[in-house]
Design an enzyme around this catalytic site. Sequence first.
Site: not given
Length: 280
Positions: A50, A94, A117
């Site tokens: 990413k 994450q 997200d």
Amino acid sequence: MTAELIRGRVVADSILSPIANRLDTATTKPGLALLLVGDDPASHVYVGMKEKKCREIGYHVEKHVLDAATPEADVIARVERMNGNSDIHGILVQLPLPKHIDERRVIESIAPSKDVDGFTKENLGALMSGEPGFVAATAAGILELVKSTPVAIEGSHAVVIGRSNVVGKPAALLLLREHATVTLCHSRTRDLEAIARQADILVVAVGRPKLVTSNMIKPGAVVIDAGTSKVDGKLVGDVDFEEAKEVAGYITPVPGGVGPMTIAMLLANTMKAMEIQTTS
Ligand code: NAP
């Protein structure tokens, strides 16, 4: 019949190229903060990918790596600092987090306007009720992959295998929003084979190699494989690709299918977050 490959990298480029073009003349760069706690090797690989894509395309990116023993309160304090940083428009935590940390509490500490997200309750609720918000990147990417085929979603029967909040459920809701008739399957579904075989669009997000075999695929179906597992050091999906490609009409490979789309949609969400934050 040999299925047509749905090339995730090509579809991802079609999302990222217009963003890169807009950045050429933009005065503000979208800013993404990537927060990683601990030393899970796979998480480091995902965050590294990413970060790399952000740099390639010209985003401002900050990678925050915290020790595995970091107390939950300190992780939340770090997120809160990012919430208040005007150079950061999107925040990605994450997952998974180390066991002593309550993932839900950390996710809920992200400002919904920076939750690129789409994992906060506010954004999950927006998806559920059809209101604007951020949609989980992998699910949003799955929808784009389906849309890249000539198969009409409206009126089709879409079967999603896997019901996690991050992939299966949001993918099912997105397909429903596009007027598919959706069946959502999970580990306790009876006769998965028969249900899968009815699917015009089959989305698989489980994490079990070769769960889906050719007898579970309707001839000509769109098959989207989000699964990622390591077998003998190789990344494999949930679909037995070699068998399935002889029956499906369109199919994603692993790697090179859903994976590149997850990153592209994350970056697209971050761009959208910047636009909302800088115009409001
Ligand atoms: P997860 O939270 O572990 O959920 C797995 C789902 O699969 C659960 O709903 C589970 O059912 C269901 N399941 C397990 N065994 C099953 C079986 N035998 N038959 C039918 N359903 C079964 O996983 P996730 O986070 O959604 O991720 C799923 C896969 O996608 C993983 O391989 C992950 O690595 C991959 N992934 C890929 C990307 C990408 O960018 N490519 C991004 C995210 C995730 P229950 O709910 O009943 O337990």
